[in-house]
Design a protein around this motif. Structure first.
Motif, PDB file in Angstrom:
ATOM      1  N   SER A   1       0.835  -1.204   0.000  1.00  0.00           N
ATOM      2  CA  SER A   1       0.000   0.000   0.000  1.00  0.00           C
ATOM      3  C   SER A   1       0.870   1.254   0.000  1.00  0.00           C
ATOM      4  N   PHE A   2       1.930   1.212   0.767  1.00  0.00           N
ATOM      5  CA  PHE A   2       2.883   2.326   0.835  1.00  0.00           C
ATOM      6  C   PHE A   2       3.485   2.595  -0.540  1.00  0.00           C
ATOM      7  N   GLY A   3       3.940   1.535  -1.213  1.00  0.00           N
ATOM      8  CA  GLY A   3       4.547   1.686  -2.530  1.00  0.00           C
ATOM      9  C   GLY A   3       3.570   2.198  -3.570  1.00  0.00           C
ATOM     10  N   ILE A   4       2.334   1.677  -3.555  1.00  0.00           N
ATOM     11  CA  ILE A   4       1.331   2.117  -4.530  1.00  0.00           C
ATOM     12  C   ILE A   4       0.976   3.579  -4.303  1.00  0.00           C
ATOM     13  N   PHE A   5       0.782   3.955  -3.032  1.00  0.00           N
ATOM     14  CA  PHE A   5       0.440   5.355  -2.729  1.00  0.00           C
ATOM     15  C   PHE A   5       1.541   6.301  -3.205  1.00  0.00           C
ATOM     16  N   LEU A   6       2.797   5.972  -2.899  1.00  0.00           N
ATOM     17  CA  LEU A   6       3.904   6.843  -3.304  1.00  0.00           C
ATOM     18  C   LEU A   6       4.035   6.893  -4.827  1.00  0.00           C
ATOM     19  N   SER A   7       3.775   5.783  -5.508  1.00  0.00           N
ATOM     20  CA  SER A   7       3.841   5.765  -6.968  1.00  0.00           C
ATOM     21  C   SER A   7       2.840   6.731  -7.572  1.00  0.00           C
ATOM     22  N   ILE A   8       1.585   6.615  -7.130  1.00  0.00           N
ATOM     23  CA  ILE A   8       0.532   7.484  -7.663  1.00  0.00           C
ATOM     24  C   ILE A   8       0.806   8.939  -7.321  1.00  0.00           C
ATOM     25  N   ALA A   9       1.209   9.187  -6.071  1.00  0.00           N
ATOM     26  CA  ALA A   9       1.451  10.566  -5.631  1.00  0.00           C
ATOM     27  C   ALA A   9       2.594  11.209  -6.404  1.00  0.00           C
ATOM     28  N   SER A  10       3.682  10.462  -6.626  1.00  0.00           N
ATOM     29  CA  SER A  10       4.840  11.046  -7.311  1.00  0.00           C
ATOM     30  C   SER A  10       4.526  11.373  -8.765  1.00  0.00           C
ATOM     31  N   VAL A  11       3.797  10.477  -9.436  1.00  0.00           N
ATOM     32  CA  VAL A  11       3.450  10.725 -10.844  1.00  0.00           C
ATOM     33  C   VAL A  11       2.473  11.891 -10.957  1.00  0.00           C
ATOM     34  N   ALA A  12       1.472  11.913 -10.083  1.00  0.00           N
ATOM     35  CA  ALA A  12       0.492  13.011 -10.122  1.00  0.00           C
ATOM     36  C   ALA A  12       1.160  14.354  -9.849  1.00  0.00           C
ATOM     37  N   LEU A  13       2.030  14.389  -8.846  1.00  0.00           N
ATOM     38  CA  LEU A  13       2.702  15.640  -8.505  1.00  0.00           C
ATOM     39  C   LEU A  13       3.639  16.088  -9.625  1.00  0.00           C
ATOM     40  N   MET A  14       4.334  15.130 -10.262  1.00  0.00           N
ATOM     41  CA  MET A  14       5.204  15.479 -11.383  1.00  0.00           C
ATOM     42  C   MET A  14       4.393  16.111 -12.512  1.00  0.00           C
ATOM     43  N   GLY A  15       3.225  15.531 -12.803  1.00  0.00           N
ATOM     44  CA  GLY A  15       2.380  16.082 -13.856  1.00  0.00           C
ATOM     45  C   GLY A  15       1.900  17.484 -13.534  1.00  0.00           C
ATOM     46  N   LEU A  16       1.550  17.746 -12.270  1.00  0.00           N
ATOM     47  CA  LEU A  16       1.077  19.063 -11.868  1.00  0.00           C
ATOM     48  C   LEU A  16       2.202  20.089 -11.834  1.00  0.00           C
ATOM     49  N   ALA A  17       3.392  19.654 -11.408  1.00  0.00           N
ATOM     50  CA  ALA A  17       4.506  20.591 -11.238  1.00  0.00           C
ATOM     51  C   ALA A  17       5.240  20.882 -12.537  1.00  0.00           C
ATOM     52  N   THR A  18       5.299  19.908 -13.454  1.00  0.00           N
ATOM     53  CA  THR A  18       6.079  20.107 -14.687  1.00  0.00           C
ATOM     54  C   THR A  18       5.200  19.904 -15.927  1.00  0.00           C
ATOM     55  N   ASN A  19       5.116  18.681 -16.408  1.00  0.00           N
ATOM     56  CA  ASN A  19       4.331  18.419 -17.620  1.00  0.00           C
ATOM     57  C   ASN A  19       3.990  16.941 -17.716  1.00  0.00           C
ATOM     58  N   LEU A  20       3.119  16.599 -18.633  1.00  0.00           N
ATOM     59  CA  LEU A  20       2.632  15.225 -18.747  1.00  0.00           C
ATOM     60  C   LEU A  20       3.684  14.278 -19.327  1.00  0.00           C
ATOM     61  N   VAL A  21       4.607  14.815 -20.134  1.00  0.00           N
ATOM     62  CA  VAL A  21       5.653  13.951 -20.684  1.00  0.00           C
ATOM     63  C   VAL A  21       6.544  13.428 -19.557  1.00  0.00           C
ATOM     64  N   ALA A  22       6.975  14.330 -18.675  1.00  0.00           N
ATOM     65  CA  ALA A  22       7.801  13.911 -17.543  1.00  0.00           C
ATOM     66  C   ALA A  22       7.037  12.953 -16.639  1.00  0.00           C
ATOM     67  N   ALA A  23       5.755  13.245 -16.392  1.00  0.00           N
ATOM     68  CA  ALA A  23       4.942  12.366 -15.550  1.00  0.00           C
ATOM     69  C   ALA A  23       4.777  10.997 -16.210  1.00  0.00           C
ATOM     70  N   GLY A  24       4.577  10.981 -17.514  1.00  0.00           N
ATOM     71  CA  GLY A  24       4.425   9.706 -18.227  1.00  0.00           C
ATOM     72  C   GLY A  24       5.699   8.877 -18.188  1.00  0.00           C
ATOM     73  N   MET A  25       6.855   9.532 -18.352  1.00  0.00           N
ATOM     74  CA  MET A  25       8.119   8.811 -18.278  1.00  0.00           C
ATOM     75  C   MET A  25       8.373   8.286 -16.868  1.00  0.00           C
ATOM     76  N   LEU A  26       7.969   9.067 -15.866  1.00  0.00           N
ATOM     77  CA  LEU A  26       8.115   8.622 -14.480  1.00  0.00           C
ATOM     78  C   LEU A  26       7.255   7.393 -14.227  1.00  0.00           C
ATOM     79  N   ALA A  27       6.022   7.425 -14.708  1.00  0.00           N
ATOM     80  CA  ALA A  27       5.135   6.265 -14.560  1.00  0.00           C
ATOM     81  C   ALA A  27       5.700   5.056 -15.297  1.00  0.00           C
ATOM     82  N   ALA A  28       6.283   5.290 -16.472  1.00  0.00           N
ATOM     83  CA  ALA A  28       6.861   4.184 -17.248  1.00  0.00           C
ATOM     84  C   ALA A  28       8.035   3.554 -16.505  1.00  0.00           C
ATOM     85  N   SER A  29       8.844   4.389 -15.829  1.00  0.00           N
ATOM     86  CA  SER A  29       9.989   3.842 -15.101  1.00  0.00           C
ATOM     87  C   SER A  29       9.538   2.966 -13.937  1.00  0.00           C
ATOM     88  N   ILE A  30       8.493   3.402 -13.221  1.00  0.00           N
ATOM     89  CA  ILE A  30       7.958   2.593 -12.123  1.00  0.00           C
ATOM     90  C   ILE A  30       7.387   1.287 -12.665  1.00  0.00           C
TER      91      ILE A  30
END
Length: 317
Positions: A110-139
């Motif tokens: 649960s800890f890992g899933i929560f941090l995964s979703i939170a990090s990708v969502a925050l990356m998308g809000l703070a920068t852009n969807l390309v960076a968020a998509g690449m972050l999600a792909a790496s996870i």
């Protein structure tokens, strides 16, 4: 030792151990994130950001770096959840929080899933969807491709799975530019080719652990002699690939010379692994001392290459 303390009047009182217990729990949750792995991942991502053309507000840059760190930790936590059975069989990993019984598997997941979703969502809000998509792909690549599919099935697990740890320079570049270009792809290739000799050096002196756990690492499946040969091949290829930023024109000749020196240092360490004294079965007669040294040099090699890239960029633009 008594668990009682005394007040000013000499009366005994229970000693409050809550602070030390809480600190111990925090350490266990932090250990789930594989912090030592996280450091190098974050550093390569920072260099990707530093080399990218354009500007990113310092606060947003700090958020992007945090997202890369948290995403790497989240993938590590899910990896520990999935690998808890084999971690319990290996001396290197038996003291980890889950096999040690200090964190429940479901809580770690649960800890890992929560941090995964939170990090990708925050990356998308703070920068852009390309960076968020690449972050999600790496996870996703680390969890589903490497951990759940490759690791227990093929000795090529590290070769293919190494892509997961090579994403950060691309993510850092995309956070600034909103796109992908040749420089971050070259940095990706450097990390991708560096990963097999780095982990195979470790697996040479930890092959007993992998054999007990049934993980088909190269020394277990192909033997130590073939592993040494593969380490040397990859290290040889890494020398010119590490110099590629100079060849391709986004680093100066200073970087070319420095990267060649660093690459040759790592190559020499791998040559020592290849020529290590062995018995007829290819097992080391020196307790794998050269492999242990090559593993440490590999860490300094990758950090050195990326540090030289950053310094070269700041000095020569």
């Amino acid at each position: 030792m008594s668990d009682m303390s005394y007040d000013a009047g000499g009366a005994s009182a229970p000693l409050d151990l809550s602070a030390s217990v809480d600190l111990s729990e925090v350490r266990d949750w932090f250990a789930l994130l594989k912090p030592r792995v996280m450091l190098l991942v974050v550093f390569t991502g920072v260099v990707g950001m530093a080399l990218a053309p354009g500007d990113l507000h310092p606060v947003l840059a700090a958020v992007a770096i945090l997202c890369i760190a948290v995403a790497a930790g989240a993938a590590g936590a899910i990896n520990m959840w999935y690998d808890r059975d084999i971690d319990a069989l290996m001396r290197r990993t038996v003291r980890r929080p889950i096999p040690g019984g200090r964190i429940a598997p479901r809580a770690a997941l649960s800890f890992g899933i929560f941090l995964s979703i939170a990090s990708v969502a925050l990356m998308g809000l703070a920068t852009n969807l390309v960076a968020a998509g690449m972050l999600a792909a790496s996870i996703g690549f680390y969890v589903f491709v490497y951990t759940m599919w490759l690791k227990r099935r093929t000795p090529q697990n590290i070769v293919i799975g190494g892509a997961a740890g090579a994403f950060p320079p691309i993510i850092g570049w995309a956070a600034v530019t909103g796109g992908i270009a040749l420089p971050p792809l070259v940095m990706f290739l450097i990390v991708f080719l560096w990963t097999p000799p780095h982990f195979w050096a470790l697996s040479l002196w930890a092959h007993g652990d992998y054999a007990r756990a049934g993980v088909p690492m190269l020394p277990v499946v192909a033997g130590p002699r073939e592993t040494r040969r593969q380490i040397l091949i990859y290290a040889t290829v890494l020398v010119p690939v590490g110099m590629a930023p100079w060849f391709l024109g986004f680093a100066s000749v200073w970087y070319g010379v420095a990267s060649a020196a660093i690459g040759l240092w790592f190559l020499h360490a791998c040559w020592r692994v290849f020529t290590d004294a062995q018995d007829e079965a290819g097992r080391s007669l020196t307790n794998d001392a050269p492999a242990r040294w090559a593993f440490r040099v590999s860490l300094m090699h990758l950090a050195g290459l990326f540090a030289c890239l950053a310094v070269d960029h700041w000095i020569f633009g």
